[in-house]
Design a protein around this motif. Structure first.
Motif, PDB file in Angstrom:
ATOM      1  N   GLU A  78       2.867  71.729  57.567  1.00 31.08           N
ATOM      2  CA  GLU A  78       3.835  70.807  56.972  1.00 31.08           C
ATOM      3  C   GLU A  78       3.605  70.645  55.475  1.00 31.08           C
ATOM      4  N   GLU A  79       2.341  70.599  55.070  1.00 23.87           N
ATOM      5  CA  GLU A  79       1.997  70.417  53.669  1.00 23.87           C
ATOM      6  C   GLU A  79       0.585  70.923  53.433  1.00 23.87           C
ATOM      7  N   ILE A  80       0.219  71.067  52.167  1.00 26.50           N
ATOM      8  CA  ILE A  80      -1.134  71.459  51.807  1.00 26.50           C
ATOM      9  C   ILE A  80      -2.024  70.222  51.836  1.00 26.50           C
ATOM     10  N   ASN A  85      -3.636  63.091  49.796  1.00 27.71           N
ATOM     11  CA  ASN A  85      -2.777  62.796  50.957  1.00 27.71           C
ATOM     12  C   ASN A  85      -3.568  62.583  52.242  1.00 27.71           C
ATOM     13  N   GLY A  86      -4.897  62.573  52.135  1.00 22.64           N
ATOM     14  CA  GLY A  86      -5.744  62.290  53.282  1.00 22.64           C
ATOM     15  C   GLY A  86      -6.063  63.499  54.140  1.00 22.64           C
ATOM     16  N   GLY A  87      -5.566  64.676  53.751  1.00 21.91           N
ATOM     17  CA  GLY A  87      -5.814  65.880  54.537  1.00 21.91           C
ATOM     18  C   GLY A  87      -7.196  66.464  54.341  1.00 21.91           C
ATOM     19  N   THR A  96      -7.843  68.776  57.369  1.00 21.44           N
ATOM     20  CA  THR A  96      -6.987  68.622  58.540  1.00 21.44           C
ATOM     21  C   THR A  96      -5.590  69.160  58.229  1.00 21.44           C
ATOM     22  N   TRP A  97      -5.170  70.135  59.015  1.00 20.57           N
ATOM     23  CA  TRP A  97      -3.857  70.762  58.850  1.00 20.57           C
ATOM     24  C   TRP A  97      -2.897  70.243  59.913  1.00 20.57           C
ATOM     25  N   LYS A  98      -1.672  69.987  59.494  1.00 17.93           N
ATOM     26  CA  LYS A  98      -0.633  69.599  60.439  1.00 17.93           C
ATOM     27  C   LYS A  98       0.396  70.720  60.521  1.00 17.93           C
ATOM     28  N   ILE A  99       0.548  71.288  61.702  1.00 16.76           N
ATOM     29  CA  ILE A  99       1.473  72.403  61.903  1.00 16.76           C
ATOM     30  C   ILE A  99       2.898  71.882  62.056  1.00 16.76           C
ATOM     31  N   LYS A 100       3.841  72.578  61.439  1.00 13.54           N
ATOM     32  CA  LYS A 100       5.248  72.203  61.562  1.00 13.54           C
ATOM     33  C   LYS A 100       5.666  72.218  63.031  1.00 13.54           C
ATOM     34  N   LYS A 101       6.409  71.240  63.421  1.00 16.89           N
ATOM     35  CA  LYS A 101       6.871  71.177  64.808  1.00 16.89           C
ATOM     36  C   LYS A 101       8.063  72.112  65.014  1.00 16.89           C
ATOM     37  N   GLY A 102       8.144  72.658  66.205  1.00 19.19           N
ATOM     38  CA  GLY A 102       9.284  73.489  66.564  1.00 19.19           C
ATOM     39  C   GLY A 102       9.143  74.965  66.268  1.00 19.19           C
ATOM     40  N   ILE A 103       8.001  75.385  65.699  1.00 18.09           N
ATOM     41  CA  ILE A 103       7.812  76.813  65.413  1.00 18.09           C
ATOM     42  C   ILE A 103       7.498  77.555  66.707  1.00 18.09           C
ATOM     43  N   LYS A 104       8.165  78.668  66.899  1.00 20.99           N
ATOM     44  CA  LYS A 104       7.984  79.452  68.129  1.00 20.99           C
ATOM     45  C   LYS A 104       7.415  80.836  67.819  1.00 20.99           C
TER      46      LYS A 104
END
Length: 396
Positions: A78-80, A85-87, A96-104
């Motif tokens: 989702e972002e770097i 940003n607390g990542g 901590t990485w947040k993966i974009k939702k809905g990727i197939k």
């Protein structure tokens, strides 16, 4: 389609530029690429060659990647992550990485954090033979937090924590496909290595090692307008000259890679009018490496061995002197080398990291201009006296 030939440009970038102006997936038909060095696998973890990395990059993707200017871009993420940003933790020991939702994946299943954890475990298994282990250094653990969050805990503070899962050297593998291929079985998983399921714009439909790869547009790709081409043929083999001819003279291919061809021959081919020569400069540097150790055969097993840690006790008799190395550098006419060997495809560089601009240094730029007088002055001042035979010696 106008034929384009280039000397240094990544496959992913070329496809990205082509697709960015299209409104409908596959509307540009078939794209034919020619790499005169053919890929041997589609699993970049088992080969660090440029041809394998670039071929696989249209199928397998990382959480983040770099653009042509060296800026990091969120890709599957989702972002770097940053401290702001607390990542990234304030003590720099985790990211901590947040993966974009809905990727197939191309088979229609969902990309999850478990795939990232599996990729780490796959590559850090010592029996896998992963060529990208340096991207997984100083890691204590990689854990999935829910289905779309990955936390990497480091063993030491990491001022730059962006190696793991960043760039085409460290893409995400699908756990469902590669589970069971870890360790000693990695090389035996031919189907998985030749036909990886990915999240990228293309999927592999035919793979002939060291010959040709046929890709088709991934129907589950997250951007409905991409890729611009419905089919991609990645042909390998031959040599740089024949690759140039296939684009510039015969027009049978659309793109040819890394054409180390004599400048005058390339210019003559371009006169046929079927293609355009484009030079795109990256980070690759051809250079001479200096031996800091003593190469004397009389040393036996200690010949050219670095002994004594930072205080080398087996120093080269003259190349260990900075003044000699600097004088040799100043004596080289680099422009002649560029003109004769590379033409418009070459540039003079005095650093091993010449690009992108935001990282490039100008600290050693004195090497760009040949300066024989300064080279001789350095050697005289350092005590290297010229003999009647023109050979310099020091203390002898």
């Amino acid at each position: 389609m106008q034929k384009i030939i280039t000397t240094i440009i990544t496959l992913a970038l070329a496809l990205g530029l082509a697709s960015s102006v299209q409104a409908k997936r596959g509307s540009d038909g078939q794209l034919n690429l020619l790499y005169w060095q053919a890929p041997s696998t589609m699993n970049p973890n088992l080969s660090g060659g440029t041809k394998e990395l670039e071929a696989s990059s249209v199928v397998l993707e990382p959480l983040a990647r770099y653009d042509e200017k060296g800026n990091m871009l969120a890709w599957l993420a989702e972002e770097i992550p940053t401290v702001e940003n607390g990542g990234v933790s304030k003590d720099l020991t985790s990211i901590t990485w947040k993966i974009k939702k809905g990727i197939k994946w191309s088979d229609g299943s969902a990309l999850t954090a478990d795939d990232a954890v599996f990729t780490y475990e796959y590559c850090t298994n010592p029996d896998t033979g992963c060529t990208s282990t340096n991207y997984y250094k100083d890691i204590q653990s990689v854990k999935a937090i829910g289905s779309n969050t990955v936390k990497i805990q480091f063993t030491v503070p990491k001022p730059f924590p962006y190696a793991t899962f960043v760039g085409y050297n460290s893409p995400i593998l699908q756990k469902a496909q590669f589970d069971g291929c870890q360790g000693a079985k990695a090389q035996e998983c031919t189907k998985q290595n030749f036909y990886p399921i990915g999240t990228g714009p293309f999927k592999v439909v035919d793979f002939k090692p060291n010959d040709v790869i046929v890709f088709e547009a991934n129907p589950n790709y997250r951007d409905a307008s991409k890729p611009a081409f419905n089919k991609l043929v990645f042909k390998g083999g031959g040599d740089a000259t024949s690759a140039a001819r296939a684009v510039l003279e015969t027009g049978e291919m659309d793109y040819a890679w890394n054409l180390q061809v004599e400048p005058e021959i390339l210019s003559k081919m371009a006169q046929a009018g079927k293609g355009t020569v484009v030079s795109a400069f990256g980070t690759a540097v051809e250079r001479l490496m200096v031996n800091f150790t003593n190469p004397s055969p009389a040393l036996g097993e200690d010949r050219s061995e670095y002994i004594g840690g930072n205080n080398n006790r087996n120093a080269h008799p003259f190349l260990s002197d900075y003044n000699v190395r600097r004088a040799l550098s100043l004596a080289i006419d680099r422009q002649i080398l560029v003109d004769a060997g590379y033409g418009q495809a070459g540039k003079i560089s005095c650093n091993v990291l010449p690009a992108p601009a935001i990282y490039a240094s100008t600290a050693n730029d004195e090497c760009k201009a040949q300066n024989i007088a300064e080279a001789n002055r350095l050697l005289d001042a350092a005590g290297w006296k010229r003999g009647s035979d023109g050979i310099r010696q020091k203390g002898g």
